[in-house]
Write a protein that holds these residues in place. Sequence first.
Motif, PDB file in Angstrom:
ATOM      1  N   ASP A  11       1.656  14.423   4.957  1.00  0.00           N
ATOM      2  CA  ASP A  11       3.053  14.702   5.243  1.00  0.00           C
ATOM      3  C   ASP A  11       3.560  13.770   6.333  1.00  0.00           C
ATOM      4  O   ASP A  11       2.772  13.124   7.040  1.00  0.00           O
ATOM      5  N   ASN A  12       4.869  13.770   6.488  1.00  0.00           N
ATOM      6  CA  ASN A  12       5.521  13.061   7.596  1.00  0.00           C
ATOM      7  C   ASN A  12       5.135  11.593   7.662  1.00  0.00           C
ATOM      8  O   ASN A  12       4.931  11.045   8.743  1.00  0.00           O
ATOM      9  N   ILE A  13       5.045  10.953   6.520  1.00  0.00           N
ATOM     10  CA  ILE A  13       4.676   9.541   6.453  1.00  0.00           C
ATOM     11  C   ILE A  13       5.864   8.700   6.916  1.00  0.00           C
ATOM     12  O   ILE A  13       6.983   8.860   6.415  1.00  0.00           O
ATOM     13  N   ARG A  14       5.607   7.813   7.878  1.00  0.00           N
ATOM     14  CA  ARG A  14       6.654   6.942   8.402  1.00  0.00           C
ATOM     15  C   ARG A  14       6.120   5.525   8.542  1.00  0.00           C
ATOM     16  O   ARG A  14       5.011   5.320   9.032  1.00  0.00           O
ATOM     17  N   LEU A  15       6.924   4.575   8.128  1.00  0.00           N
ATOM     18  CA  LEU A  15       6.630   3.150   8.313  1.00  0.00           C
ATOM     19  C   LEU A  15       7.686   2.620   9.275  1.00  0.00           C
ATOM     20  O   LEU A  15       8.869   2.607   8.950  1.00  0.00           O
ATOM     21  N   MET A  16       7.281   2.216  10.480  1.00  0.00           N
ATOM     22  CA  MET A  16       8.236   1.904  11.541  1.00  0.00           C
ATOM     23  C   MET A  16       8.612   0.438  11.665  1.00  0.00           C
ATOM     24  O   MET A  16       9.706   0.129  12.084  1.00  0.00           O
ATOM     25  N   ASN A  17       7.683  -0.441  11.391  1.00  0.00           N
ATOM     26  CA  ASN A  17       7.920  -1.878  11.516  1.00  0.00           C
ATOM     27  C   ASN A  17       7.272  -2.576  10.339  1.00  0.00           C
ATOM     28  O   ASN A  17       6.254  -2.121   9.830  1.00  0.00           O
ATOM     29  N   PRO A  18       7.841  -3.700   9.917  1.00  0.00           N
ATOM     30  CA  PRO A  18       7.249  -4.402   8.777  1.00  0.00           C
ATOM     31  C   PRO A  18       5.881  -4.991   9.110  1.00  0.00           C
ATOM     32  O   PRO A  18       5.597  -5.327  10.259  1.00  0.00           O
ATOM     33  N   VAL A  19       5.073  -5.097   8.084  1.00  0.00           N
ATOM     34  CA  VAL A  19       3.781  -5.770   8.165  1.00  0.00           C
ATOM     35  C   VAL A  19       3.888  -7.008   7.285  1.00  0.00           C
ATOM     36  O   VAL A  19       4.431  -6.940   6.186  1.00  0.00           O
ATOM     37  N   VAL A  20       3.398  -8.129   7.805  1.00  0.00           N
ATOM     38  CA  VAL A  20       3.429  -9.374   7.032  1.00  0.00           C
ATOM     39  C   VAL A  20       2.008  -9.895   6.868  1.00  0.00           C
ATOM     40  O   VAL A  20       1.095  -9.498   7.597  1.00  0.00           O
ATOM     41  N   HIS A  21       1.844 -10.774   5.898  1.00  0.00           N
ATOM     42  CA  HIS A  21       0.527 -11.379   5.664  1.00  0.00           C
ATOM     43  C   HIS A  21       0.035 -11.998   6.961  1.00  0.00           C
ATOM     44  O   HIS A  21       0.774 -12.678   7.663  1.00  0.00           O
ATOM     45  N   GLY A  22      -1.220 -11.736   7.282  1.00  0.00           N
ATOM     46  CA  GLY A  22      -1.826 -12.266   8.500  1.00  0.00           C
ATOM     47  C   GLY A  22      -1.795 -11.306   9.676  1.00  0.00           C
ATOM     48  O   GLY A  22      -2.488 -11.538  10.665  1.00  0.00           O
TER      49      GLY A  22
END
Length: 159
Positions: free
Chosen positions: A93-104
């Motif tokens: 539950d409560n899944i949050r993605l706060m900042n982008p992740v980039v390759h590397g």
Amino acid sequence: MRASDLTSRHNYFEDFQVGEILKHARGKTVEPLEQVWITNVTMNTAEAHFNEHAMKGSNWGQRLGFGGVTISMCIGLAAQDTAENALAELGMDNIRLMNPVVHGDTLYAYSEVLSVEDSDREDAGVVTFRHYGVNQDDKQVFEGDRRMLIKRRSHWGDK
């Protein structure tokens, strides 16, 4: 060989205390192949994940990682300490993605024990964790709660 010989002696139900913070030992660098492959396999059609040309003109200037990969990597980094003696996943539950992740980017994880409860089984109990993921710059990229049925040492561990 006993199953208890294959797991840590410190992550049975009885070992988790509410409020405890676990800093997980390993980090994982996100490889382009992982991101693009899983994006394609899951039929995610968002070009931000696989069209480098289109993303060069975006605010980010490059492809972004698929959030599903971020979530699974962070939970995977936490697994040795939190899920090694799990019998079942009971919910997320409560899944949050706060900042982008980039390759590397390199991801690291830590977990907080939110609750420890008896279950209807005498050989296991329920532990709820809040997992956190951060990148190499200590920017938080993920947060999510996870309930798991975890073995009791009294039934599964060494006697």
